[in-house]
Design an enzyme around this catalytic site. Structure first.
Site, short mmCIF file in Angstrom:
data_model
loop_
_atom_site.label_atom_id
_atom_site.label_comp_id
_atom_site.label_asym_id
_atom_site.label_seq_id
_atom_site.Cartn_x
_atom_site.Cartn_y
_atom_site.Cartn_z
N GLY A 1 3.80 39.56 30.05
CA GLY A 1 4.79 38.76 29.34
C GLY A 1 5.99 38.51 30.22
N CYS B 1 -10.43 43.99 22.69
CA CYS B 1 -10.37 42.58 23.13
C CYS B 1 -11.06 42.43 24.48
CB CYS B 1 -8.89 42.17 23.26
SG CYS B 1 -8.65 40.61 24.13
N TYR C 1 -9.49 38.92 31.92
CA TYR C 1 -8.33 38.22 32.49
C TYR C 1 -7.01 38.96 32.42
CZ TYR C 1 -4.73 34.62 32.93
OH TYR C 1 -3.63 33.93 33.31
N CYS D 1 2.15 40.67 25.04
CA CYS D 1 3.19 41.63 25.36
C CYS D 1 2.66 42.85 26.09
CB CYS D 1 3.83 42.15 24.07
SG CYS D 1 4.57 40.88 23.07
N CYS E 1 -14.09 42.97 20.32
CA CYS E 1 -13.72 41.72 19.64
C CYS E 1 -14.23 40.58 20.50
CB CYS E 1 -12.19 41.60 19.49
SG CYS E 1 -11.73 40.02 18.74
N ASP F 1 -14.00 31.16 38.44
CA ASP F 1 -12.74 31.37 37.72
C ASP F 1 -13.00 32.25 36.49
OD1 ASP F 1 -10.07 31.18 37.22
OD2 ASP F 1 -10.03 29.02 36.84
N ASN G 1 2.74 45.27 20.78
CA ASN G 1 1.80 44.36 21.44
C ASN G 1 0.70 44.05 20.44
OD1 ASN G 1 -0.76 44.74 24.00
ND2 ASN G 1 0.16 42.90 23.21
N GLY G 2 0.53 42.78 20.12
CA GLY G 2 -0.51 42.40 19.18
C GLY G 2 0.01 41.35 18.22
S1 SF4 Z 1 -11.47 38.72 22.19
FE1 SF4 Z 1 -10.43 38.80 20.18
S2 SF4 Z 1 -8.38 39.58 20.63
FE2 SF4 Z 1 -9.28 38.98 22.59
S3 SF4 Z 1 -8.58 36.89 22.95
FE3 SF4 Z 1 -10.56 36.72 21.90
S4 SF4 Z 1 -10.11 36.65 19.66
FE4 SF4 Z 1 -8.25 37.36 20.76
#
Ligand code: SF4
Length: 468
Positions: free
Chosen positions: A35, A244, A250, A5, A441, A353, A109-110
């Site tokens: 989205g 993230c 991307y 989102c 993450c 890519d 969003n999340g």
């Molecule tokens: S880095 Fe973490 S939040 Fe981002 S797509 Fe991968 S698991 Fe999901």
């Protein structure tokens, strides 16, 4: 892969303004890549709330004649791709509920990983949910807490209960609120424009309304915008964040500035690092459009290999995943991408890519390039292998479907029929992003997540938060 989102919030200092809906519309337009299933706008004119929601793209749902009916000086907006809850109008956001003092509207969003547990608690009290989205859980918690708490203590309380990722814009009557989860998994920033403030998932939305980015909303921060003023409340300060990494690889637009970094520069740097990590004797670098382009530019800059497009994208085609069977999906890839044989014939081609999820699309593209006459086809990828699903807001694939979860790099190379395959390493990715690994993450790349997810390994970062 699909982003979950994008969220927006806009407030004008002058309460007589009726322009919030149009500014939100422009901002959502800039976030459409986050989205495409549904979109909505909720605004407040000082006395009542107005809502416009629907399935489809921003331009379809908020057609000019419908937008004209919305008036207000403050509001929030949302574009959605469902990660939890079905793709139905009931789950379309912002989600609006009544409470004792008026209305609450939420754009999220999340993804919450404990939403089913929280939902079960409400259901045990006899409450019936109207949607299958996890955002309703946040709305119900807020309604309950606002019975005997002020806004800040209610949100503080809720943050302690939610596990997962959430960047929120909230409208409580005519007060705009921005909330980012303590790990800062999903992006959220805010800026100022002539007449007021804007909050958005990406800075590109602020640019669209002629605004100036002020900064990111800090992880664990709540910002309240009211009566022309903003007040920041740092509800908790995490020991580590968990931004993230796929936003940089991307999801975000390349012109977005996220956590102080220009996404374009990060992607270009990944391309440069791929030269060091996986050099290859190629005649041309041909990015897979559009997501491979910035990696390709970096690769060419560092290697000196010619940049030449061997694939052209039809930018007017919709998403391929809605195609119901394999044959149709193959037609969809041909509709989406076409080769330029004159640029490929008898050449050693390096395709670049952003990622490989199932491997099926990569295989089709490699086959197309070979059929167009390429002598060799090498593949370089701007993300490390995806070995584990995302539970924090990205619709990727199940573990069974993720090709790198079951095959070595050599196995994937054979599957996609490439002469060579090279992924950026995790170390290279972290270096390019320029944020310490402990503050990112990397769950889908390492299988170790920043929050507790049943059956998965966790760094237990959620437990190291210092509330104050
Ligand atoms: S880095 Fe973490 S939040 Fe981002 S797509 Fe991968 S698991 Fe999901």
């Amino acid at each position: 892969m699909y982003e979950s989102c994008g969220v927006v919030g806009v407030i004008y200092s002058d309460k007589r303004s009726v322009s919030a809906p149009l500014s939100i519309y422009y901002a959502l337009y800039a976030l459409q890549h986050r989205g495409q299933e549904s979109t909505g706008i909720t605004v407040h004119d000082g006395s009542q709330v107005h809502i416009l929601k629907g399935m489809g793209l921003v331009t379809d749902v908020h057609k000019n004649y419908k937008l004209k009916d919305l008036k207000g000086f403050v509001g929030i907006g949302h574009v959605r791709y469902s990660t939890t809850g079905e793709s139905i109008i009931e789950n379309c956001q912002p989600l609006t509920v009544n409470f004792q003092d008026g209305t609450i509207s939420i754009a999220h969003n999340g993804n919450l990983v404990n939403s089913l547990d929280l939902r079960a608690e409400f259901e045990a009290e006899g409450q019936i949910f109207l949607t299958s989205s996890d955002t309703e859980v946040i709305a119900r918690l807020l309604v309950k807490k606002l019975l005997d708490h002020d806004i800040i203590s209610a949100i503080d309380d809720i943050i302690r209960r939610l596990v997962g990722s959430y960047s929120l814009t909230i409208l409580i009557n005519d007060t705009l609120i921005a909330v980012r989860d303590p790990l800062g998994v999903k992006p959220l920033c805010f800026g100022k424009f002539d007449g007021g403030y804007i909050v958005a998932s990406e800075s590109v939305a602020i640019d669209t309304v002629g605004g100036v980015l002020i900064r990111d909303v800090h992880p664990g921060e709540v910002i309240i915008f009211k009566d022309g003023e903003m007040t920041s409340h740092r509800i908790c300060r995490p020991k580590n964040t968990a931004h993230c990494v796929f936003e940089y690889i991307y999801f975000a637009r390349a012109d977005a500035i996220m956590n102080g970094k220009l996404v374009y520069q990060i992607r270009s740097r990944i391309g440069e690092l791929l030269v060091d990590e996986h050099p290859v004797d190629a005649d041309i670098v041909s990015p897979i459009p559009d997501s491979g382009i910035t990696f390709g530019i970096g690769y060419c800059k560092k290697s000196g290999v010619d940049y030449m497009e061997g694939l052209m994208k039809n930018r007017y085609i919709g998403r391929t995943f809605i195609m119901p069977d394999q044959d149709m999906r193959e037609v969809a890839v041909r509709l989406k991408l076409n080769t330029i044989p004159q640029n490929l014939v008898d050449r050693s081609v390096l395709l670049i890519d952003d990622s490989i999820v199932r491997g099926t699309t990569s295989r089709r593209i490699v086959d197309m390039v070979r059929k167009a006459g390429a002598r060799q086809v090498h593949m370089r990828i701007g993300s490390p292998p995806i070995i584990s699903p995302c539970y924090l807001g990205i619709d990727m694939a199940t573990r069974d479907e993720l090709v790198a979860a079951h095959k070595t790099v050599a196995g994937v190379e054979a599957l996609i029929n490439a002469d060579s395959l090279g992924y950026i390493s995790i170390e290279g990715l972290v270096e390019a992003i320029g944020i310490p690994e402990d503050d990112l993450c990397l769950g889908c790349l390492t299988g170790v997540y920043p929050v507790e997810i049943p059956g998965e390994e966790c760094k237990r970062r959620q437990l190291t938060l210092n509330h104050f």
